[in-house]
Design an enzyme around this catalytic site. Structure first.
Site, PDB file in Angstrom:
ATOM      1  N   GLU A   1       0.888  -1.170   0.000  1.00  0.00           N
ATOM      2  CA  GLU A   1       0.000   0.000   0.000  1.00  0.00           C
ATOM      3  C   GLU A   1       0.918   1.209   0.000  1.00  0.00           C
ATOM      4  O   GLU A   1       1.771   1.340   0.882  1.00  0.00           O
ATOM      5  CB  GLU A   1      -0.916  -0.006   1.229  1.00  0.00           C
ATOM      6  CG  GLU A   1      -1.898  -1.177   1.251  1.00  0.00           C
ATOM      7  CD  GLU A   1      -2.841  -1.203   0.054  1.00  0.00           C
ATOM      8  OE1 GLU A   1      -3.103  -0.141  -0.540  1.00  0.00           O
ATOM      9  OE2 GLU A   1      -3.295  -2.294  -0.320  1.00  0.00           O
TER      10      GLU A   1
ATOM     11  N   CYS B   1      -2.072   8.429   4.992  1.00  0.00           N
ATOM     12  CA  CYS B   1      -2.035   8.150   3.548  1.00  0.00           C
ATOM     13  C   CYS B   1      -3.346   8.571   2.903  1.00  0.00           C
ATOM     14  O   CYS B   1      -3.399   8.893   1.722  1.00  0.00           O
ATOM     15  CB  CYS B   1      -1.782   6.680   3.313  1.00  0.00           C
ATOM     16  SG  CYS B   1      -2.670   5.679   4.480  1.00  0.00           S
TER      17      CYS B   1
HETATM   18  P1  NAD Z   1       8.881   5.276   3.208  1.00  0.00           P
HETATM   19  O1  NAD Z   1       8.587   4.614   1.922  1.00  0.00           O
HETATM   20  O2  NAD Z   1       9.882   6.360   3.233  1.00  0.00           O
HETATM   21  O3  NAD Z   1       9.386   4.199   4.284  1.00  0.00           O
HETATM   22  C1  NAD Z   1       8.695   2.980   4.486  1.00  0.00           C
HETATM   23  C2  NAD Z   1       9.692   1.963   5.026  1.00  0.00           C
HETATM   24  O4  NAD Z   1      10.659   1.691   4.004  1.00  0.00           O
HETATM   25  C3  NAD Z   1      10.464   2.455   6.244  1.00  0.00           C
HETATM   26  O5  NAD Z   1      10.673   1.380   7.123  1.00  0.00           O
HETATM   27  C4  NAD Z   1      11.780   2.925   5.631  1.00  0.00           C
HETATM   28  O6  NAD Z   1      12.849   2.896   6.534  1.00  0.00           O
HETATM   29  C5  NAD Z   1      11.967   1.919   4.528  1.00  0.00           C
HETATM   30  N1  NAD Z   1      12.839   2.374   3.432  1.00  0.00           N
HETATM   31  C6  NAD Z   1      13.099   3.644   3.047  1.00  0.00           C
HETATM   32  N2  NAD Z   1      13.933   3.631   1.986  1.00  0.00           N
HETATM   33  C7  NAD Z   1      14.170   2.333   1.691  1.00  0.00           C
HETATM   34  C8  NAD Z   1      14.940   1.671   0.693  1.00  0.00           C
HETATM   35  N3  NAD Z   1      15.619   2.360  -0.215  1.00  0.00           N
HETATM   36  N4  NAD Z   1      14.951   0.315   0.681  1.00  0.00           N
HETATM   37  C9  NAD Z   1      14.248  -0.391   1.591  1.00  0.00           C
HETATM   38  N5  NAD Z   1      13.530   0.205   2.569  1.00  0.00           N
HETATM   39  C10 NAD Z   1      13.477   1.533   2.616  1.00  0.00           C
HETATM   40  O7  NAD Z   1       7.473   5.769   3.805  1.00  0.00           O
HETATM   41  P2  NAD Z   1       7.176   6.592   5.125  1.00  0.00           P
HETATM   42  O8  NAD Z   1       7.785   7.955   5.016  1.00  0.00           O
HETATM   43  O9  NAD Z   1       7.487   5.775   6.337  1.00  0.00           O
HETATM   44  O10 NAD Z   1       5.584   6.683   5.056  1.00  0.00           O
HETATM   45  C11 NAD Z   1       4.967   7.643   4.247  1.00  0.00           C
HETATM   46  C12 NAD Z   1       4.522   7.068   2.927  1.00  0.00           C
HETATM   47  O11 NAD Z   1       3.740   5.906   3.185  1.00  0.00           O
HETATM   48  C13 NAD Z   1       3.628   7.986   2.141  1.00  0.00           C
HETATM   49  O12 NAD Z   1       3.965   7.919   0.783  1.00  0.00           O
HETATM   50  C14 NAD Z   1       2.234   7.434   2.388  1.00  0.00           C
HETATM   51  O13 NAD Z   1       1.299   7.754   1.375  1.00  0.00           O
HETATM   52  C15 NAD Z   1       2.511   5.985   2.476  1.00  0.00           C
HETATM   53  N6  NAD Z   1       1.488   5.277   3.231  1.00  0.00           N
HETATM   54  C16 NAD Z   1       0.533   4.584   2.525  1.00  0.00           C
HETATM   55  C17 NAD Z   1      -0.479   3.916   3.192  1.00  0.00           C
HETATM   56  C18 NAD Z   1      -1.520   3.150   2.422  1.00  0.00           C
HETATM   57  O14 NAD Z   1      -2.275   2.388   3.033  1.00  0.00           O
HETATM   58  N7  NAD Z   1      -1.596   3.310   1.110  1.00  0.00           N
HETATM   59  C19 NAD Z   1      -0.519   3.937   4.585  1.00  0.00           C
HETATM   60  C20 NAD Z   1       0.463   4.635   5.281  1.00  0.00           C
HETATM   61  C21 NAD Z   1       1.475   5.296   4.587  1.00  0.00           C
END
Ligand code: NAD
Length: 540
Positions: free
Chosen positions: A292, A326
């Site tokens: 998601e 989100c």
């Molecule tokens: P993010 O993608 O920055 O991080 C998510 C996870 O991935 C974290 O644990 C982070 O440390 C890890 N990560 C970051 N870079 C990485 C890489 N290069 N390789 C592997 N792992 C990596 O997201 P965030 O800032 O934690 O959350 C915000 C985002 O999440 C927004 O885009 C939001 O829309 C989305 N979100 C979506 C939903 C949904 O249900 N659609 C729900 C909550 C959040």
């Protein structure tokens, strides 16, 4: 050995407290916040039940009081990440063989522990680490209780599904866990999502390696303690705070990866998908990829909308939790006939809306999560202040002296493709485009096509024909669609949540659809009296 047909009743959603001034729960939660503030927690990796303090630490600070450290997360490196995968895989067989009602009981117990004795501990950590006020922390923890209980219930509904009859034979379908382990990669913004992603696979008999977001590591670690207290066997869920790149390199590319459960940005999901794709022939089984991701959630108003409801929906959906849900509304299409009234009411209401400390009960929202988020959002505000295509109508302030505060902001887009109208910002910024009433079809086309996402959206209209027309025109624009209701606040078991297009695989967290991704079916046919003939009837 008892023989029974076990049955879980459909759960009731966990009741949220409102923490009104003077109620005892409010005092208890605030006391827990003060208690946690007084110490710095060392957060270990937990691999096979063993707490591992690697010494490679990241400090976790309160985003609204950025000088104050509340915890230090010990990061797993290559050795610990590889060990976490080995440990998970070693635990897989015993876990898969545990009767499913016992697995379910562990997660049901975890939900009750979380709703009871651990509630304020996890809520206070969510408030401090993720900058949530009492209410936002409460609904977050209630949602995690719901995920745990509904996952078990929906799994039972899956297990119940069995094939039809063959005369002289018994048919059945076994719902095996995936062969390998599930990697869970979770975001900062919901403790509930952090907890749900490793648990959804685990209740179905899978083992997991879980990397929390560092910003949410304290609340997520306390939830892991709840799982251990509930009796989750060591090694079933291995908790590895770590750098994303290391997790990708040492966990995602492991040949035993059988599933990837993700919530976060579209960019990270894309990166992991590419990583998996580029190593596809090395995996024992095709990994299930469930994600998601981002959104550019909308509110679309018809000329028949109730302006009071519309303005309430716009403000609550755009600014709760500083726009870091989100599902937060970040663009609105308003007909010109309503705009003067909407504009005036927005202006009046926003005099009282501001971002402040988590303990300031009048603050509508709190800080954004970290410096990177602050700088990213501020860049959008600076751009809007300078661009001929935009005008900042309300707010626009950003101040990081104490914490990462961005004031709730409304931008008017003169160009419907202006960047704040089409790009995910993930902050308290709502961009409005005013359309001519007679050009509604064009406005609908813009709403449908001007972003790459498809997560949430809402229509406000009193005219039923307008509701119908707008719902149809936007049928692929959102996976969660609301009529005369703000586009945030989905409840497990009531509005299954998720979107498609570039917002994810739309497997709907906390639903049967999601759980189906964590089982691998084996169809078994047993013939009661086996045939001994060799030639087929038409040959005789
Ligand atoms: P993010 O993608 O920055 O991080 C998510 C996870 O991935 C974290 O644990 C982070 O440390 C890890 N990560 C970051 N870079 C990485 C890489 N290069 N390789 C592997 N792992 C990596 O997201 P965030 O800032 O934690 O959350 C915000 C985002 O999440 C927004 O885009 C939001 O829309 C989305 N979100 C979506 C939903 C949904 O249900 N659609 C729900 C909550 C959040």
């Amino acid at each position: 050995m008892g023989n029974n047909i076990f049955q879980l009743a459909r759960p009731v959603n966990e009741h949220s407290m409102n923490f009104a001034e003077g109620c005892p729960e409010r005092g208890a939660l605030l006391a827990e916040v003060e208690r946690q503030r007084a110490s710095v927690v060392e957060i270990p990796a937990v691999i096979g039940g063993e707490e591992v303090f690697t010494g490679s630490v990241v400090e976790i600070r309160e985003p609204h009081r950025r000088a104050h450290v509340i915890a230090r997360a010990h990061l797993a490196g290559e050795a610990e990440l590889r060990r976490a995968v080995d440990t998970a895989c070693a635990a897989a067989q015993d876990w898969a063989e545990m009767p499913w009602e016992d697995r379910a009981a562990i997660f049901m117990k975890a939900a009750d522990l979380l709703a009871g004795p651990y509630r304020f501990r996890v809520e206070a950590a969510t408030m401090l680490g993720q900058s949530k006020n009492l209410w936002e922390a409460e609904i977050d923890v209630c949602e995690l209780c719901d995920f745990l209980r509904f996952n078990a219930y929906f799994l039972q509904e899956i297990y119940r599904q069995q094939p039809g009859l063959t005369p002289g034979a018994v048919n059945r379908v076994e719902y095996r866990p995936l062969e390998g382990f599930v990697a869970a990669l979770t975001p900062f913004n919901f403790t509930s999502i952090g907890g749900n992603l490793p648990c959804a696979g685990a209740v179905a008999g899978n083992v997991a390696v879980w990397k929390p977001s560092t910003a949410a590591a304290l609340s997520n670690y306390y939830f892991l303690c709840v799982l251990r207290e509930a009796g989750l066997p060591a090694g079933v869920i291995n908790f590895v705070p770590s750098r994303g790149v290391d997790f990708s390199k040492y966990v995602i590319t492991d040949p035993r990866l059988a599933g990837f459960h993700f919530t976060g940005s579209t960019e990270v999901f894309d990166a992991v998908w590419r990583e998996v794709g580029s190593h596809i022939e090395r995996y024992h089984t095709y990994p299930r990829l469930v994600g998601e991701t981002g959104g550019k959630d909308f509110i679309f108003a018809d000329g028949s909308a109730s302006v009071g409801a519309l303005v309430s929906g716009m403000l609550r959906a755009a600014f709760s939790y500083a726009g870091q849900k989100c599902s937060a509304a970040s663009r609105a299409y308003i007909p010109a006939s309503l705009w003067p009234d909407v504009r005036e009411r927005l202006h009046e209401a926003m005099k009282d809306l501001y971002a402040g400390d988590i303990l300031d009960p009048r603050a509508f929202c709190n800080a954004v999560i970290d410096r990177a988020a602050f700088e990213r959002i501020k860049a959008y505000l600076d751009d809007a202040a300078a661009s001929p295509d935009a005008e900042i109508l309300e707010g626009g302030g950003a101040d990081d002296a104490e914490g990462y505060f961005i004031q709730p902001t409304v931008i008017l887009a003169k160009n419907p493709h202006y960047r704040s109208m089409v790009e995910e910002i993930f902050g308290p910024v709502l961009t409005v485009y005013v359309y001519e009433d007679e050009a509604q079809d064009e406005a609908l086309r813009l709403c449908d096509t001007s972003t790459k996402y498809g997560l949430t959206g809402a229509v406000y209209a009193r005219d039923r024909a307008a509701v119908l027309k707008i719902s149809r025109a936007l049928s692929q624009t959102a996976g969660n669609f609301y009529i005369n209701e703000k586009p945030t606040g989905a409840v497990v078991g009531q509005q299954p949540f998720g979107g498609s297009r570039r917002s994810g695989t739309n497997d709907k967290a906390g639903s049967q659809t999601n759980l189906l991704r964590w089982v691998s079916q084996r169809a078994v046919k047993e013939v009661l009296v086996p045939d001994t003939e060799i030639l087929l009837p038409h040959m005789l």
